[in-house]
Design an enzyme around this catalytic site. Structure first.
Site, PDB file in Angstrom:
ATOM      1  N   SER A  99      -0.602  -8.842  -5.620  1.00 31.88           N
ATOM      2  CA  SER A  99      -1.887  -8.880  -5.107  1.00 31.88           C
ATOM      3  C   SER A  99      -2.415  -7.485  -5.041  1.00 31.88           C
ATOM      4  CB  SER A  99      -2.056  -9.209  -3.686  1.00 31.88           C
ATOM      5  OG  SER A  99      -2.175 -10.651  -3.469  1.00 31.88           O
ATOM      6  N   LYS A 102      -5.777  -6.746  -6.556  1.00 29.88           N
ATOM      7  CA  LYS A 102      -6.914  -6.879  -5.836  1.00 29.88           C
ATOM      8  C   LYS A 102      -7.862  -5.494  -5.700  1.00 29.88           C
ATOM      9  CE  LYS A 102      -6.149 -11.030  -3.303  1.00 29.88           C
ATOM     10  NZ  LYS A 102      -4.597 -11.312  -3.689  1.00 29.88           N
ATOM     11  N   SER A 156      -5.775  -9.972   1.953  1.00 31.67           N
ATOM     12  CA  SER A 156      -5.232 -10.436   0.776  1.00 31.67           C
ATOM     13  C   SER A 156      -5.601 -11.801   0.314  1.00 31.67           C
ATOM     14  CB  SER A 156      -3.852 -10.263   0.393  1.00 31.67           C
ATOM     15  OG  SER A 156      -3.513 -10.163  -0.803  1.00 31.67           O
ATOM     16  N   LYS A 261      -2.800  -1.733   0.195  1.00 33.98           N
ATOM     17  CA  LYS A 261      -2.852  -3.067  -0.495  1.00 33.98           C
ATOM     18  C   LYS A 261      -1.259  -3.235  -0.575  1.00 33.98           C
ATOM     19  CE  LYS A 261      -4.499  -6.542  -1.517  1.00 33.98           C
ATOM     20  NZ  LYS A 261      -3.740  -7.177  -0.674  1.00 33.98           N
TER      21      LYS A 261
END
Length: 321
Positions: A99, A102, A156, A261
């Site tokens: 992720s 993203k 997420s 993140k």
């Protein structure tokens, strides 16, 4: 006893009209087929095994790097202002990034200058059929594009990221193409994308590339804000639901984080990238392929202490006491 069994087996084979040569050929064929099955996964496993086998001391960093035991398979710590590398471990390893993807998804969305108030709808195409992950964003959920973006970065949410890519001009294929074009424009030679969520192991990058990607994403105020929001309440199907940031460090009083993140799929291990202020300096941290439940958080805290202690040791008048 073994010889007797072999004689009986040979007799049975002959009785069935199958020769020993046929059996050997079939066995060889099955072995070859097994080797050809999922070669990508086998290659990835070999790469990750090699990375984990390397000593944690094989780094380029400040003089006392030997005292920094980072457990993640690949890592990089960068002074964002000067570009100086403070610490690196397998910096060129190309690994799945889960992720962390993203961040690129968010940049491509915002580059299109879309209407952030437009309502997007989660549909069946946003359901994860690859990993079977769950989501509180049920099919039919209506949210503003801005809320989808916040959920994708803060919590997420895979379905939110999927919906954002699907509502891009030209659809999902055009969105993925834009992600790869953006990667090229940023000089990310080791980076490839095949989806907007990171659920596929085909989304890959290296610590050096990700440091550049974090620096680029940090230029977007909304990415900074949404990725560091510790928690929030959203109206889902008419009912309030509480969502939290996947990185617990964003609410720690000892950290000043400007971008964050996390990422996880089995092939990638646990990943974490951050922009944070260490010793009043903007610093980028990249941690890939951590396996303990709290290893990436532990690595981040170890890096923070190491940088701070190194700074104290370098001050005029400081002693080793």
């Amino acid at each position: 006893m073994k010889k007797a069994l072999l004689v009986l087996l040979a007799a049975a084979i002959v009785g069935a009209g199958v020769t020993p040569t046929d059996v050997a050929a079939a066995t060889k064929k099955k072995t070859v087929a097994a080797k050809k099955k999922a070669p990508g996964a086998a290659k990835l496993a070999r790469v990750k095994h090699t990375l984990r086998a390397k000593s944690a001391h094989r780094v380029t960093s400040l003089d006392d790097a030997r005292h920094l035991a980072v457990q993640s398979s690949a890592a990089l710590v960068l002074d964002q202002t000067t570009g100086a590398i403070l610490f690196e471990k397998n910096p060129n390893a190309i690994l799945p990034i889960a992720s962390i993807t993203k961040l690129m998804t968010a940049m491509v969305v915002l580059d299109g200058k879309p209407d952030l108030t437009e309502t997007l709808v989660i549909n069946e195409e946003d359901v994860d059929v690859l990993k079977g992950t769950r989501s509180r964003l049920k099919v039919g959920t209506h949210l503003a594009r801005e809320e989808m973006l916040r959920l994708a970065l803060m919590s997420s949410e895979n379905r939110a990221a999927s919906a954002l890519s699907r509502h891009y001009p030209g659809g999902r294929d055009a969105f993925i193409a834009a992600m790869n074009q953006k990667a090229q424009a940023l000089g990310l030679a080791d980076t490839r994308f095949q989806d907007a969520t990171g659920l596929t192991a085909a989304n890959v990058s290296s610590p050096r590339d990700l440091a550049k990607m974090v620096d680029a994403a940090h230029q977007y105020p909304l990415i900074r804000e949404f990725s560091t929001t510790s928690e929030g309440e959203f109206s889902i199907a008419g009912r309030p639901q509480h969502f939290r940031n996947t990185n617990t460090l964003v609410k720690s009083p000892t950290w000043e984080i400007g971008l964050s993140k996390t990422g996880y799929i089995n092939e990638a291990g646990k990943c974490l990238v951050m922009q944070a202020w260490l010793n009043n300096k903007p610093t980028i941290i990249v941690l890939l392929d951590s396996w303990g439940r709290l290893t990436r958080i532990g690595d981040a805290n170890r890096i923070k202490r190491w940088v701070e202690n190194a700074s104290l040791a370098q001050r005029p008048g400081a002693s080793a006491g």
